[in-house]
Design a protein around this motif. Sequence first.
Motif, PDB file in Angstrom:
ATOM      1  N   ASP A  80      66.725 -11.881 113.438  1.00 33.74           N
ATOM      2  CA  ASP A  80      66.882 -10.670 114.264  1.00 33.74           C
ATOM      3  C   ASP A  80      68.317 -10.615 114.803  1.00 33.74           C
ATOM      4  N   ASP A  95      56.132  -8.805 120.925  1.00 32.77           N
ATOM      5  CA  ASP A  95      55.412  -7.531 121.065  1.00 32.77           C
ATOM      6  C   ASP A  95      56.315  -6.413 121.584  1.00 32.77           C
ATOM      7  N   ALA A  96      57.477  -6.255 120.942  1.00 32.32           N
ATOM      8  CA  ALA A  96      58.459  -5.283 121.415  1.00 32.32           C
ATOM      9  C   ALA A  96      58.226  -3.883 120.864  1.00 32.32           C
ATOM     10  N   ASP A 102      57.160  -5.870 114.702  1.00 35.20           N
ATOM     11  CA  ASP A 102      57.658  -6.667 115.829  1.00 35.20           C
ATOM     12  C   ASP A 102      57.403  -8.151 115.615  1.00 35.20           C
ATOM     13  N   GLY A 133      63.614  -7.956 118.762  1.00 41.61           N
ATOM     14  CA  GLY A 133      62.231  -8.238 118.415  1.00 41.61           C
ATOM     15  C   GLY A 133      61.629  -7.257 117.431  1.00 41.61           C
ATOM     16  N   ILE A 134      62.447  -6.424 116.810  1.00 41.53           N
ATOM     17  CA  ILE A 134      62.001  -5.438 115.811  1.00 41.53           C
ATOM     18  C   ILE A 134      62.751  -5.693 114.514  1.00 41.53           C
TER      19      ILE A 134
END
Length: 546
Positions: free
Chosen positions: A49, A129-130, A136, A55-56
């Motif tokens: 990332d 959990d973004a 995510d 977080g995606i």
Amino acid sequence: MLAKINRQKDFKIYLIAGILVAILIGGLLLSGVASAAPNNSIGGLVWNDQLDADGIQDAGEPGIGGVTVNLYDAVDGVIGNGNDTLEKTVLTSPSGAYLFDSPEISTPNDYYVEFVIPIGSGLAFSPKDAGDDTQDSDANTGTGQTDLISLALNEGVGNIDAGFYTPPTIGDFVWNDLNANGVQDFGESGIGGATVYLYTFDDTLVDTQTTAYNGKYSFSGGAVIAGDYYVQFVTPTDFTPSPKGVGAANVDSDADVGTGKTAVFTVTAGSTKDDIDAGFFQSATLGNFVWDDINGNGLQDGGELGIPGVTVTLYDTTDAEITNMPTNASGYYTFTNLVPNTYYLHFSGPIGYVASPKDQGANDSLDSDIDTTTYKTDNFTLAFGEVQADMDAAFFNPGAIGDFIWSDLDGDGVQDGGSEVGIDGVTLQLYRDVAPIGTLDGSDVALGSPVTTASGGVYDFTDLPAGDYLIDITDTGGVLTSYALTIGSDPQAVTLSAGSDYNNADFGYQEQTASIGDFVWTDLNGDGVQDGGSEAGIDGATLQLY
């Protein structure tokens, strides 16, 4: 999409929703992301990332191969109860994919996945959990574990993913700024044990660090992601912040002297921001007391109270004003957080008062330190951490003693006016009547120089503190040689109260211009006539004039 096959052996072919998916028999997805997972399977992607650590899974963020992934059976449906069973460990493929399937997975059952940060990689987990669950990261940023995965009969999930990123590093140094110039100079060491906070730009506390023995600190790891931050330094005990923004960025102090906060700065994933520093110095303190020196002796005697509201101004040796403050209700003042330097003080002085003598006595904590004309102290130097609490100033409410020496023509001791005019040119000396006994003795102290009557016999001793005095007519010019005192005493005793003007110390003199005399003799024949011859004068006879 159709997964690209990188190897031609040790894999199974699944047909899912009309799409072929290649799976290694060992449980490793070779490449590609399927739109659905096989029955009785758990899989996903581990990716770098690196672009924004949000977080995606963004375009351009590649998978990470060789990451250890553990599958646990949550036996009682609760993670971490101590009876969880490790079912299998796999490594991600070069593209970052992994898959657990039968026989390690049977349904229905409860599982969770654990992702392990590669040793020495410096990686951290992205936020959990973004966003969209298919894009995510599902790993807890502290443990690397997912939430509980409850599989129904023949169910498979393929979106149990984990994002990693190389955290930014933020530091660097808190130092003892010995010369308080806000620049890291040679020989200035770090300050250990200082508290440093890291905040996001919107004031959310991210992490807290304590500087090492050498003054170094560092924020890194999972708590720090790409973004906008500021640092706040807590001023160490007995220190004061140095000036901000002096000199080059890598050697200056970045902390605001009031808040301890830096400006907001931006860091990207994997970047190092190692110029966030703070200088502190051990400041000096200066005081102390301005008092009403009733007796004007320049010493703090019992019962002499402080004077409130006197303005005390601190200057450096270039005459630049540093700061000022009034004395408090008790006459005290204190300057704190001063940069060690050479200074002097000026005291405004209360209206109507004058300064007492400077440097009286041997105790510097009890005397007055100001010049009686300029109301300034001498220059003095404050060292690092010094507390100088003996810079005092004494003032008193001055009074005066005077008035008049005149020619008392008729000798009645009364100023009749007219031809009874003042006598100029007569010198007088004022003494402090130390005993006091009203007469001159060896303990009495002459005050200043003699004064001389002028402008018609007038004299005045001014700027006198309250006390007991003696006025002595010294008449060094011999003006009164032929005069006799008709009123007053010489010396004349006067008790003066603070601020009063005693103008009744008058002296009347009558000039002695006539004489009576002549001859006492032995009148042998008793005829009352000086016959001469044997009728000689008589020496030693006493005569009284009435």
